[in-house]
Design a protein around this motif. Structure first.
Motif, PDB file in Angstrom:
ATOM      1  N   ARG A  75       0.813  -1.138  -0.080  1.00 33.42           N
ATOM      2  CA  ARG A  75      -0.058  -0.073  -0.092  1.00 33.42           C
ATOM      3  C   ARG A  75       1.065   1.245  -0.008  1.00 33.42           C
ATOM      4  N   PHE A  76       1.945   1.085   0.872  1.00 34.57           N
ATOM      5  CA  PHE A  76       2.875   2.331   0.840  1.00 34.57           C
ATOM      6  C   PHE A  76       3.684   2.549  -0.626  1.00 34.57           C
ATOM      7  N   VAL A  77       3.952   1.570  -1.195  1.00 33.80           N
ATOM      8  CA  VAL A  77       4.655   1.544  -2.514  1.00 33.80           C
ATOM      9  C   VAL A  77       3.810   2.063  -3.490  1.00 33.80           C
ATOM     10  N   PHE A  78       2.240   1.636  -3.483  1.00 36.53           N
ATOM     11  CA  PHE A  78       1.491   2.254  -4.324  1.00 36.53           C
ATOM     12  C   PHE A  78       1.295   3.636  -4.267  1.00 36.53           C
ATOM     13  N   VAL A  79       0.802   3.915  -2.829  1.00 31.92           N
ATOM     14  CA  VAL A  79       0.723   5.642  -2.525  1.00 31.92           C
ATOM     15  C   VAL A  79       1.871   6.540  -2.927  1.00 31.92           C
ATOM     16  N   ASN A  80       2.830   6.078  -2.719  1.00 33.01           N
ATOM     17  CA  ASN A  80       4.108   7.011  -2.636  1.00 33.01           C
ATOM     18  C   ASN A  80       5.184   6.738  -3.994  1.00 33.01           C
ATOM     19  N   TYR A  81       4.879   5.571  -4.661  1.00 30.98           N
ATOM     20  CA  TYR A  81       5.742   5.466  -6.027  1.00 30.98           C
ATOM     21  C   TYR A  81       5.021   5.274  -7.051  1.00 30.98           C
ATOM     22  N   VAL A  82       3.695   5.075  -6.879  1.00 33.22           N
ATOM     23  CA  VAL A  82       2.758   4.839  -8.114  1.00 33.22           C
ATOM     24  C   VAL A  82       1.903   6.079  -8.449  1.00 33.22           C
ATOM     25  N   LYS A  83       1.057   6.218  -7.334  1.00 35.16           N
ATOM     26  CA  LYS A  83       0.023   7.223  -7.278  1.00 35.16           C
ATOM     27  C   LYS A  83       0.596   8.706  -7.035  1.00 35.16           C
ATOM     28  N   LYS A  84       1.667   8.902  -6.281  1.00 36.72           N
ATOM     29  CA  LYS A  84       1.980  10.313  -6.038  1.00 36.72           C
ATOM     30  C   LYS A  84       2.790  10.803  -7.312  1.00 36.72           C
ATOM     31  N   ARG A  85       2.428  12.136  -7.427  1.00 34.90           N
ATOM     32  CA  ARG A  85       2.919  12.795  -8.615  1.00 34.90           C
ATOM     33  C   ARG A  85       4.599  13.019  -8.215  1.00 34.90           C
ATOM     34  N   GLY A  86       5.344  13.109  -9.339  1.00 34.56           N
ATOM     35  CA  GLY A  86       6.812  13.229  -9.429  1.00 34.56           C
ATOM     36  C   GLY A  86       7.232  14.595  -9.239  1.00 34.56           C
ATOM     37  N   ASP A  87       8.274  14.850  -8.633  1.00 35.39           N
ATOM     38  CA  ASP A  87       9.210  15.724  -8.655  1.00 35.39           C
ATOM     39  C   ASP A  87       9.292  16.907 -10.036  1.00 35.39           C
ATOM     40  N   ARG A  88       9.129  17.949 -10.236  1.00 33.35           N
ATOM     41  CA  ARG A  88       9.472  18.560 -11.544  1.00 33.35           C
ATOM     42  C   ARG A  88      11.111  18.316 -11.675  1.00 33.35           C
ATOM     43  N   TRP A  89      11.482  18.335 -12.787  1.00 32.14           N
ATOM     44  CA  TRP A  89      13.115  18.204 -13.266  1.00 32.14           C
ATOM     45  C   TRP A  89      13.579  19.386 -13.225  1.00 32.14           C
TER      46      TRP A  89
END
Length: 90
Positions: A75-89
């Motif tokens: 659940r943590f992996v999904f919320v923080n690595y899949v669902k969460k928006r990435g940082d701007r480059w």
């Protein structure tokens, strides 16, 4: 070289006992490469009945990966690595 890499992973896993969520990407990477190696390299050798002792030893070392999916907080992996928006480059 392989033994050194596995020793480095072991050291990072020990560090992961202290900081489990921060070291989670390393654990996910370990699960990925070991699973790929077992499926792409070891399984065809085993099916063709050409497994030698050194490959079999590596298979035994990589089979520990079977435990990891049961302890990873998915659940943590999904919320923080899949669902969460990435940082701007930039």
């Amino acid at each position: 070289m392989v033994q050194c890499m596995l020793l480095a992973f072991w050291a990072l896993c020990v560090l992961g006992l202290r900081y489990p969520l921060q070291m989670l990407p390393v654990l996910l990477w370990e699960v990925a490469w070991k699973s790929i190696w077992l499926i792409v390299v070891a399984l065809p050798i085993w099916v063709s009945d050409q497994m030698d002792n050194s490959t079999l030893e590596m298979v035994y070392e990589c089979l520990l990966v079977l435990v990891f999916p049961f302890v990873i907080p998915w659940r943590f992996v999904f919320v923080n690595y899949v669902k969460k928006r990435g940082d701007r480059w930039v």
